[in-house]
Design a protein around this motif. Structure first.
Motif, PDB file in Angstrom:
ATOM      1  N   SER A 199       0.814  -1.216   0.000  1.00 24.49           N
ATOM      2  CA  SER A 199       0.000   0.000   0.000  1.00 24.49           C
ATOM      3  C   SER A 199       0.843   1.259   0.000  1.00 24.49           C
ATOM      4  O   SER A 199       0.538   2.212  -0.693  1.00 24.49           O
ATOM      5  CB  SER A 199      -0.886   0.012   1.239  1.00 24.49           C
ATOM      6  N   TYR A 200       1.904   1.264   0.782  1.00 20.15           N
ATOM      7  CA  TYR A 200       2.656   2.493   0.995  1.00 20.15           C
ATOM      8  C   TYR A 200       3.956   2.535   0.206  1.00 20.15           C
ATOM      9  O   TYR A 200       4.563   3.588   0.074  1.00 20.15           O
ATOM     10  CB  TYR A 200       2.977   2.670   2.476  1.00 20.15           C
ATOM     11  N   GLY A 201       4.436   1.397  -0.229  1.00 14.73           N
ATOM     12  CA  GLY A 201       5.710   1.361  -0.933  1.00 14.73           C
ATOM     13  C   GLY A 201       6.914   1.515  -0.030  1.00 14.73           C
ATOM     14  O   GLY A 201       8.017   1.764  -0.499  1.00 14.73           O
ATOM     15  N   THR A 202       6.729   1.375   1.281  1.00 16.61           N
ATOM     16  CA  THR A 202       7.860   1.494   2.194  1.00 16.61           C
ATOM     17  C   THR A 202       7.567   0.690   3.450  1.00 16.61           C
ATOM     18  O   THR A 202       6.414   0.405   3.757  1.00 16.61           O
ATOM     19  CB  THR A 202       8.118   2.956   2.564  1.00 16.61           C
TER      20      THR A 202
ATOM     21  N   GLU B   2       8.383   7.130   7.227  1.00 17.52           N
ATOM     22  CA  GLU B   2       7.846   7.451   5.903  1.00 17.52           C
ATOM     23  C   GLU B   2       6.347   7.173   5.845  1.00 17.52           C
ATOM     24  O   GLU B   2       5.593   7.935   5.236  1.00 17.52           O
ATOM     25  CB  GLU B   2       8.577   6.644   4.840  1.00 17.52           C
TER      26      GLU B   2
ATOM     27  N   ILE C 283       3.478   9.839   4.885  1.00 15.16           N
ATOM     28  CA  ILE C 283       2.475   9.619   3.843  1.00 15.16           C
ATOM     29  C   ILE C 283       1.076   9.807   4.412  1.00 15.16           C
ATOM     30  O   ILE C 283       0.210  10.443   3.801  1.00 15.16           O
ATOM     31  CB  ILE C 283       2.644   8.210   3.241  1.00 15.16           C
ATOM     32  N   ASN C 284       0.865   9.287   5.618  1.00 16.20           N
ATOM     33  CA  ASN C 284      -0.447   9.428   6.237  1.00 16.20           C
ATOM     34  C   ASN C 284      -0.801  10.885   6.474  1.00 16.20           C
ATOM     35  O   ASN C 284      -1.910  11.324   6.192  1.00 16.20           O
ATOM     36  CB  ASN C 284      -0.475   8.677   7.575  1.00 16.20           C
TER      37      ASN C 284
ATOM     38  N   LYS D 137       0.355  13.437   4.902  1.00 17.82           N
ATOM     39  CA  LYS D 137       0.121  14.057   3.601  1.00 17.82           C
ATOM     40  C   LYS D 137      -1.301  13.759   3.123  1.00 17.82           C
ATOM     41  O   LYS D 137      -2.021  14.643   2.661  1.00 17.82           O
ATOM     42  CB  LYS D 137       1.142  13.514   2.604  1.00 17.82           C
ATOM     43  N   ALA D 138      -1.701  12.489   3.262  1.00 14.39           N
ATOM     44  CA  ALA D 138      -3.039  12.097   2.808  1.00 14.39           C
ATOM     45  C   ALA D 138      -4.101  12.858   3.595  1.00 14.39           C
ATOM     46  O   ALA D 138      -5.061  13.377   3.014  1.00 14.39           O
ATOM     47  CB  ALA D 138      -3.228  10.597   2.984  1.00 14.39           C
TER      48      ALA D 138
ATOM     49  N   ASP E 147      -4.185  16.433   2.361  1.00 16.57           N
ATOM     50  CA  ASP E 147      -4.850  16.550   1.062  1.00 16.57           C
ATOM     51  C   ASP E 147      -6.362  16.523   1.224  1.00 16.57           C
ATOM     52  O   ASP E 147      -7.083  17.309   0.592  1.00 16.57           O
ATOM     53  CB  ASP E 147      -4.413  15.400   0.150  1.00 16.57           C
TER      54      ASP E 147
END
Lengths: 149, 179, 127
Positions: C103-106, C111, C115-116, C118-119, C122
């Motif tokens: 799901s996250y690529g990491t 990280e 990503i969370n 950032k989401a 957004d």
């Protein structure tokens, strides 16, 4: 997969039958020496995992299909609980094996054998299933879609 | 054994970490044999060094085998760990000494298992008779846990094809923010 | 001092290993390494239990005419099952890691948190 590693292939072919035999020995000799269902299940699964690693997952799936490992997984637990229910039906307590045969000792022996066999099947089935699932991820595209059972 | 554990702490190459964890398990198995637990050692050698190493390697193949650079020492956690360790060691000062025959552990049901299991259950291996007969409920529950874990693995990553379509929302949001 | 507490050395070994595992779990960001840390912690607990079951001069708990003193079989039974359950739960945790990676690529904690955030951000700006 790994067609060029002939040493690995030959050695693993030689090793897998003794591993399976050893797993059965550990399973049924667990009453007398160290061993029992948990260890036997793991060793049994290790044989299949070795086979899968050397000859590729697709071949391993032909030898022992994923459906079979899942059936083993479920049947082992069913056998364990079923032994308990059996002793219940015969008028004893749940998982009280003394009632299973004519003498309490023979009953205990039979019960332990059945229960350990159930444990061994579940553990072997679980470990092989987990390995298949992880390996199917690694291979990615060239794997036939998971059979939706 | 402690050395393998500590070097696992410092190494950034996850491949080496996984291999060391297999070696760590083998050391643990040797320790169990020294402490008379042959059955446990057997299991630890087969499981810890065999199966879990294979599974971890499988995970590394699916993810990444290098850890990103991190701060060398994190002081907050270090202090927490040292304090916890000190408290635990203070707690051991009252514990029964190693190998003490009169320790409370050996005074309750264990003597009964040792004396009676031969007559009541039969198998000479006491561990087997306790595992399968005296503590049958325990083992039934633990078998169910193994079963459930396998089902859980199947449920989480078993079905790859279907997940292709409905990517999780976070990944989508990430893609949008990037574009 | 060491002479008095020599009999406690086994507990201290277990505690030291436990703390190494604990430190890896809370201080390292990589998820696979966290799982290795949990494993170290787990084995430390096993060592602790097994060392409690040892009796001086005792032998492995397999009945035989010639043996008088046995080690306590009860911890062995508990730990035996715990090891197998431990590897099954480890497999479950690894499956979760694989899923997170997809799901996250990491598999780095920091990280994932970024990503969370950032989401979340957004979504806030969109609404």
């Amino acid at each position: 997969m790994m067609h060029q590693k002939s040493v690995l292939r030959v050695v693993s072919k030689l090793l897998i039958p003794p591993i399976l035999l050893f797993a059965l020995y550990v399973q049924f000799h667990g009453d007398f020496g160290p061993g029992g269902g948990f260890q036997a299940g793991v060793i049994f699964a290790a044989a299949f995992i070795l086979y899968g690693l050397i000859f590729g997952i697709a071949t391993a799936r032909r030898v022992i299909p994923a459906v079979a490992t899942r059936t083993m997984l479920a049947f082992g637990l069913l056998l364990y609980a079923g032994t308990g229910v059996w002793s219940l039906l015969l008028g004893g307590e749940f998982l009280d094996y003394s009632i299973l045969a004519s003498t309490p000792k023979a009953g205990q022996h039979l019960g332990i054998l059945l229960v350990e066999f159930g444990v061994g099947m579940t553990v072997a089935g679980a470990m092989t299933t987990i390995f298949y699932t992880f390996a199917a991820q690694t291979l990615g595209g060239d794997e036939p879609p998971e059979e939706e059972v | 054994m402690a050395a393998t554990a500590v070097s696992m702490l410092w190494l950034r190459d996850l491949f080496a970490v996984v291999m060391l964890s297999g070696i760590y398990s083998l050391f643990a198995a040797v320790l169990y044999v020294v402490m008379d637990a042959v059955d446990v050692a057997f299991t630890e050698a087969a499981v810890g060094a065999g199966i879990s190493t294979v599974l971890m390697l499988g995970t590394l193949a699916l993810t990444k085998s290098k850890e990103k650079a991190h701060k060398k020492v994190a002081y907050g956690p270090l202090v927490l760990v040292l304090v916890t360790g000190a408290i635990l060691i203070y707690g051991t000062l009252d514990m029964p000494r190693y190998g003490d025959v009169n320790a409370p552990v050996h005074s309750h049901v264990a003597p009964r298992y040792i004396e009676k299991s031969g007559d009541e259950v039969g198998p000479p291996n006491i561990v087997t008779s306790v595992l399968a007969s005296y503590r049958g409920y325990d083992t039934l529950g633990e078998t169910a846990v193994v079963f459930t874990a396998a089902i859980g693995v199947l449920a989480i990553i078993g079905r790859r094809r279907k997940n292709k379509k409905d990517e999780p929302p976070t990944a989508k949001a990430k893609g949008e923010s990037a574009s | 001092m060491f002479e008095i507490h020599a009999g406690l050395f086994n507990y201290w070994v277990a505690i030291a290993l436990m703390m190494v595992g604990f430190y890896i779990v809370i201080a390292q960001g990589n998820l696979v390494k966290k799982i290795v840390g949990i494993n170290i912690f787990q084995v430390a607990v096993f060592v602790f239990y097994i060392s409690m079951g040892k009796v001086d001069g005792g032998s492995a708990p397999i009945l035989d005419e010639s043996i008088k003193v046995y080690s306590n079989p009860l911890p062995h039974v508990l730990i035996l099952t715990a090891i197998v359950v431990g590897v099954a739960t480890t497999a479950l945790a690894l499956a979760l890691v694989v899923r997170i990676n997809r799901s996250y690529g990491t598999i780095e904690e920091r990280e994932i948190i970024t990503i969370n955030h950032k989401a979340d951000h957004d979504e806030d700006t969109r609404s």
